[in-house]
Design a protein around this motif. Structure first.
Motif, PDB file in Angstrom:
ATOM      1  N   SER A 205      17.395 -23.012  -1.642  1.00 34.93           N
ATOM      2  CA  SER A 205      15.821 -23.607  -0.405  1.00 34.93           C
ATOM      3  C   SER A 205      16.715 -24.911   0.103  1.00 34.93           C
ATOM      4  CB  SER A 205      15.089 -24.064  -2.055  1.00 34.93           C
ATOM      5  OG  SER A 205      14.903 -22.711  -2.594  1.00 34.93           O
ATOM      6  N   VAL A 206      15.674 -25.653   1.043  1.00 27.89           N
ATOM      7  CA  VAL A 206      16.156 -26.414   2.334  1.00 27.89           C
ATOM      8  C   VAL A 206      14.662 -26.932   2.953  1.00 27.89           C
ATOM      9  CG1 VAL A 206      16.945 -26.519   4.314  1.00 27.89           C
ATOM     10  CG2 VAL A 206      17.782 -25.007   2.347  1.00 27.89           C
ATOM     11  N   GLN A 207      14.438 -28.348   2.385  1.00 21.66           N
ATOM     12  CA  GLN A 207      13.544 -29.399   3.074  1.00 21.66           C
ATOM     13  C   GLN A 207      14.141 -29.094   4.864  1.00 21.66           C
ATOM     14  OE1 GLN A 207      12.590 -32.760   1.340  1.00 21.66           O
ATOM     15  NE2 GLN A 207      13.106 -31.898  -0.907  1.00 21.66           N
ATOM     16  N   TYR A 208      13.563 -29.441   5.517  1.00 20.88           N
ATOM     17  CA  TYR A 208      13.851 -29.695   6.871  1.00 20.88           C
ATOM     18  C   TYR A 208      12.297 -29.987   7.307  1.00 20.88           C
ATOM     19  CZ  TYR A 208      17.382 -28.469  10.588  1.00 20.88           C
ATOM     20  OH  TYR A 208      17.726 -28.719  11.698  1.00 20.88           O
ATOM     21  N   PHE A 209      12.873 -30.749   8.595  1.00 20.61           N
ATOM     22  CA  PHE A 209      11.607 -31.075   8.904  1.00 20.61           C
ATOM     23  C   PHE A 209      12.073 -31.422  10.788  1.00 20.61           C
ATOM     24  CE2 PHE A 209       9.965 -32.962   4.939  1.00 20.61           C
ATOM     25  CZ  PHE A 209       8.443 -32.551   5.019  1.00 20.61           C
TER      26      PHE A 209
ATOM     27  N   GLU B 144      11.462 -31.939  14.703  1.00 21.95           N
ATOM     28  CA  GLU B 144      10.859 -32.621  16.123  1.00 21.95           C
ATOM     29  C   GLU B 144      10.071 -31.088  16.520  1.00 21.95           C
ATOM     30  OE1 GLU B 144      10.926 -35.447  16.703  1.00 21.95           O
ATOM     31  OE2 GLU B 144      12.050 -35.954  15.041  1.00 21.95           O
ATOM     32  N   PRO B 145       8.802 -31.658  17.647  1.00 21.22           N
ATOM     33  CA  PRO B 145       7.959 -30.740  17.984  1.00 21.22           C
ATOM     34  C   PRO B 145       8.593 -30.072  19.295  1.00 21.22           C
ATOM     35  CG  PRO B 145       7.545 -32.837  18.634  1.00 21.22           C
ATOM     36  CD  PRO B 145       7.870 -32.952  17.570  1.00 21.22           C
ATOM     37  N   THR B 146       9.658 -29.724  19.129  1.00 19.27           N
ATOM     38  CA  THR B 146      10.021 -28.965  20.526  1.00 19.27           C
ATOM     39  C   THR B 146      10.618 -27.515  20.350  1.00 19.27           C
ATOM     40  OG1 THR B 146      12.780 -29.540  20.043  1.00 19.27           O
ATOM     41  CG2 THR B 146      10.662 -31.050  20.827  1.00 19.27           C
ATOM     42  N   ALA B 147      11.355 -27.367  21.363  1.00 11.00           N
ATOM     43  CA  ALA B 147      12.126 -25.585  21.215  1.00 11.00           C
ATOM     44  C   ALA B 147      13.372 -26.218  20.204  1.00 11.00           C
ATOM     45  CB  ALA B 147      11.633 -25.294  22.257  1.00 11.00           C
ATOM     46  N   GLU B 148      13.881 -26.168  21.287  1.00 14.35           N
ATOM     47  CA  GLU B 148      15.725 -26.657  20.492  1.00 14.35           C
ATOM     48  C   GLU B 148      15.413 -27.403  19.467  1.00 14.35           C
ATOM     49  OE1 GLU B 148      18.662 -29.553  21.848  1.00 14.35           O
ATOM     50  OE2 GLU B 148      16.811 -30.212  22.946  1.00 14.35           O
ATOM     51  N   SER B 149      14.591 -27.940  18.936  1.00 15.54           N
ATOM     52  CA  SER B 149      14.687 -28.678  17.395  1.00 15.54           C
ATOM     53  C   SER B 149      14.546 -27.047  16.481  1.00 15.54           C
ATOM     54  CB  SER B 149      13.135 -29.335  16.727  1.00 15.54           C
ATOM     55  OG  SER B 149      14.209 -30.175  15.712  1.00 15.54           O
ATOM     56  N   ARG B 150      13.105 -26.140  16.481  1.00  9.78           N
ATOM     57  CA  ARG B 150      13.434 -25.043  15.715  1.00  9.78           C
ATOM     58  C   ARG B 150      15.010 -24.257  15.811  1.00  9.78           C
ATOM     59  NH1 ARG B 150       7.785 -25.508  19.209  1.00  9.78           N
ATOM     60  NH2 ARG B 150       6.665 -27.045  18.230  1.00  9.78           N
ATOM     61  N   ARG B 151      14.597 -24.604  16.920  1.00 11.75           N
ATOM     62  CA  ARG B 151      16.586 -23.326  17.537  1.00 11.75           C
ATOM     63  C   ARG B 151      17.065 -24.199  16.346  1.00 11.75           C
ATOM     64  NH1 ARG B 151      14.980 -22.633  22.491  1.00 11.75           N
ATOM     65  NH2 ARG B 151      16.443 -24.354  23.206  1.00 11.75           N
ATOM     66  N   ARG B 152      17.371 -25.140  16.139  1.00 18.68           N
ATOM     67  CA  ARG B 152      18.086 -25.543  15.655  1.00 18.68           C
ATOM     68  C   ARG B 152      17.946 -25.560  13.680  1.00 18.68           C
ATOM     69  NH1 ARG B 152      18.073 -30.515  18.001  1.00 18.68           N
ATOM     70  NH2 ARG B 152      17.109 -31.557  16.279  1.00 18.68           N
TER      71      ARG B 152
ATOM     72  N   ALA C  16      -2.666 -30.357  17.424  1.00 18.58           N
ATOM     73  CA  ALA C  16      -1.214 -29.809  18.029  1.00 18.58           C
ATOM     74  C   ALA C  16      -0.384 -30.119  16.414  1.00 18.58           C
ATOM     75  CB  ALA C  16      -0.970 -31.516  18.346  1.00 18.58           C
ATOM     76  N   ARG C  17      -0.791 -31.055  15.519  1.00 17.68           N
ATOM     77  CA  ARG C  17       0.131 -30.622  13.619  1.00 17.68           C
ATOM     78  C   ARG C  17       0.020 -29.004  13.920  1.00 17.68           C
ATOM     79  NH1 ARG C  17      -2.055 -33.624   9.072  1.00 17.68           N
ATOM     80  NH2 ARG C  17      -0.198 -33.040   8.854  1.00 17.68           N
ATOM     81  N   GLY C  18      -1.375 -28.401  13.761  1.00 13.43           N
ATOM     82  CA  GLY C  18      -1.654 -27.055  13.582  1.00 13.43           C
ATOM     83  C   GLY C  18      -1.000 -26.178  14.560  1.00 13.43           C
ATOM     84  N   ALA C  19      -0.645 -26.011  15.486  1.00 13.36           N
ATOM     85  CA  ALA C  19       0.295 -25.705  16.739  1.00 13.36           C
ATOM     86  C   ALA C  19       1.670 -25.626  16.508  1.00 13.36           C
ATOM     87  CB  ALA C  19       0.028 -26.069  18.066  1.00 13.36           C
ATOM     88  N   ASP C  20       1.816 -26.585  15.401  1.00 16.24           N
ATOM     89  CA  ASP C  20       3.419 -26.944  15.649  1.00 16.24           C
ATOM     90  C   ASP C  20       3.599 -26.583  14.775  1.00 16.24           C
ATOM     91  OD1 ASP C  20       5.919 -28.617  16.184  1.00 16.24           O
ATOM     92  OD2 ASP C  20       5.340 -29.541  13.979  1.00 16.24           O
ATOM     93  N   TYR C  21       2.629 -26.216  13.458  1.00 16.86           N
ATOM     94  CA  TYR C  21       2.998 -25.201  11.994  1.00 16.86           C
ATOM     95  C   TYR C  21       3.347 -24.558  12.748  1.00 16.86           C
ATOM     96  CZ  TYR C  21       1.661 -23.433   7.070  1.00 16.86           C
ATOM     97  OH  TYR C  21       1.447 -22.468   5.931  1.00 16.86           O
ATOM     98  N   GLY C  22       2.330 -23.193  13.416  1.00 16.30           N
ATOM     99  CA  GLY C  22       2.651 -21.841  13.782  1.00 16.30           C
ATOM    100  C   GLY C  22       3.459 -22.422  14.443  1.00 16.30           C
ATOM    101  N   ALA C  23       4.342 -22.793  15.555  1.00 13.46           N
ATOM    102  CA  ALA C  23       5.343 -22.455  16.134  1.00 13.46           C
ATOM    103  C   ALA C  23       7.067 -22.497  15.774  1.00 13.46           C
ATOM    104  CB  ALA C  23       5.622 -23.556  17.074  1.00 13.46           C
ATOM    105  N   ALA C  24       6.209 -23.678  14.386  1.00  9.86           N
ATOM    106  CA  ALA C  24       8.260 -23.719  13.601  1.00  9.86           C
ATOM    107  C   ALA C  24       7.807 -22.855  12.645  1.00  9.86           C
ATOM    108  CB  ALA C  24       7.751 -25.281  12.673  1.00  9.86           C
ATOM    109  N   MET C  25       7.351 -22.301  12.642  1.00 12.58           N
ATOM    110  CA  MET C  25       7.333 -20.966  11.376  1.00 12.58           C
ATOM    111  C   MET C  25       7.029 -19.713  12.038  1.00 12.58           C
ATOM    112  SD  MET C  25       4.459 -19.726   8.162  1.00 12.58           S
ATOM    113  CE  MET C  25       3.718 -19.449   9.638  1.00 12.58           C
ATOM    114  N   ASP C  26       7.383 -19.422  13.050  1.00 14.00           N
ATOM    115  CA  ASP C  26       7.682 -18.461  14.283  1.00 14.00           C
ATOM    116  C   ASP C  26       8.929 -18.302  14.227  1.00 14.00           C
ATOM    117  OD1 ASP C  26       4.987 -17.247  13.937  1.00 14.00           O
ATOM    118  OD2 ASP C  26       4.279 -18.455  16.077  1.00 14.00           O
TER     119      ASP C  26
ATOM    120  N   ALA D 145      12.007 -25.782   1.535  1.00 11.42           N
ATOM    121  CA  ALA D 145      10.972 -25.954   0.580  1.00 11.42           C
ATOM    122  C   ALA D 145      10.193 -27.482   0.820  1.00 11.42           C
ATOM    123  CB  ALA D 145      12.031 -26.202  -0.445  1.00 11.42           C
ATOM    124  N   ASP D 146      10.197 -27.758   2.052  1.00  8.79           N
ATOM    125  CA  ASP D 146       9.077 -28.367   1.590  1.00  8.79           C
ATOM    126  C   ASP D 146       9.264 -28.702   3.911  1.00  8.79           C
ATOM    127  OD1 ASP D 146       7.871 -30.057   0.282  1.00  8.79           O
ATOM    128  OD2 ASP D 146       8.661 -31.965   1.658  1.00  8.79           O
TER     129      ASP D 146
END
Length: 363
Positions: free
Chosen positions: A241-245, A247-255, A297-307, A275-276
């Protein structure tokens, strides 16, 4: 039947693939400031009504399927950001929901077990020795929590400590004296301490509840997780279980994806619960927040990060931070401080949650 891990995946009591879509910090104190208390009184009037007509109704309507970590940070550390690396911060948290409240909600939920007061956000951590007294304490925790939850069909599992300071705490304290040791000796000592910690609490919980999952500590992924601790978890904990926040970028989501995949391998290929996770934007009462330009933009980022994780069979949970905007402290949420949803955000989240749940059910 309970939620379980099979072939490295999280499954529901019927054996079907399950993606835990949770909402964290479901706490009503933001509605009890002088400026909002009339909303609380007129709309709910009691905590029972708020749970039924507020939290459960909202979660169900927005496509969430799990009550996440319920404690909310309510005092201390007020500012633009939380500093995990500088001076110690001391954040006061509300009490978690009672077992009766969690069970009465009628939906999947997680239970909280505060094994030791060693959180990164705790300015006065208590790193107690892992001796016979610690074993007795863990046995008490196991007995107490199992008496409340062991027969619950809705319990997903037990979380342990919220962002534990396995890396050096900002106060300079930790479980063991590591100063002066070379790298190999430090890793051996850390592994030994973590093994004792996880074995003791996991044995105690399973002594009284052998059926439900132990979801582990809620690590701070942005700070990093020591490999010796991950290896020490392997025999004792069911998920990572990991909290992970991000940035709204493809690079950050890949990381995020690559970090979680690496840590998962280091802890025995366990399913991963995020977990958060969250994002924010300036609001009426928190105009200082730097982040995304607006709630759409928050809603779009929600989906992009989960995807970024959705195709991975080991992806087991996505628990969002948080519920009602908590002025000055949390500083963001799905609802404003007057209990009104940020519709561009919640509409997008509803779509993403339903899409993700359907995708996981079919895969």
């Amino acid at each position: 039947m309970t939620y379980a891990v099979r072939d490295g995946r999280l499954v529901d009591p019927d054996g079907n693939p399950f993606l835990s879509l949770g909402l964290n910090h479901t706490d009503e104190t933001a509605l009890k400031f002088p400026r909002t208390v009339d909303v609380w009184r007129e709309r709910y009037g009691s905590r029972q009504s708020w749970i039924r007509d507020g939290v459960v109704a909202d979660l169900s309507g927005w496509g969430f399927n799990t009550l996440g970590w319920t404690s909310e940070y309510v005092a201390g550390g007020w500012g633009e950001a939380l500093d995990w690396f500088g001076d110690p911060i001391d954040l006061k948290h509300s009490e978690p929901w009672s077992a009766a409240e969690l069970r009465g909600a009628g939906m999947p939920y997680v239970a909280q077990v505060r094994v030791q007061e060693i959180e990164d956000w705790n300015g006065h951590p208590a790193f107690r020795p892992l001796d016979d007294d610690f074993a007795d304490w863990c046995d008490h925790l196991g007995r107490a929590i199992a008496a409340e939850h062991a027969d619950s069909p809705d319990l997903l599992g037990y979380f342990l400590v919220d962002i534990p300071a396995w890396l050096p705490h900002a106060s300079g304290r930790d479980f063991a004296e590591l100063a002066g040791l070379d790298t190999a000796a430090r890793e051996r000592k850390l592994y030994d301490v973590a093994s004792r910690y996880y074995e003791t609490i996991a044995t105690a919980i399973r002594r009284y509840d052998p059926h439900h999952l132990i979801l582990g500590d809620r690590f701070n992924g942005n700070k990093g997780i020591p490999e010796p601790v991950l290896r020490a978890m392997v025999p004792h904990i069911d998920t990572l279980s990991v909290q992970y926040f991000t940035e709204p970028t493809a690079e950050s989501r890949r990381r995020m994806h690559d970090d979680l995949a690496r840590w998962r391998e280091q802890c025995g290929d366990k399913p991963v619960v995020v977990a958060d996770v969250g994002n924010w934007t300036p609001t009426q009462l928190n105009p200082h927040r730097e982040g995304l330009p607006d709630h759409a933009a928050r809603g779009a980022d929600y989906g992009a990060a989960m995807d970024a994780l959705l195709d991975e069979p080991w992806f087991a949970g996505w628990h969002w931070c948080g519920y009602v905007e908590n002025t000055g402290g949390r500083g963001w949420g799905l609802k404003d401080p007057w209990d009104e949803p940020y519709r561009p955000l919640t509409d997008a989240i509803t779509e993403h949650n339903r899409r993700a749940a359907a995708y996981r059910k079919g895969n």
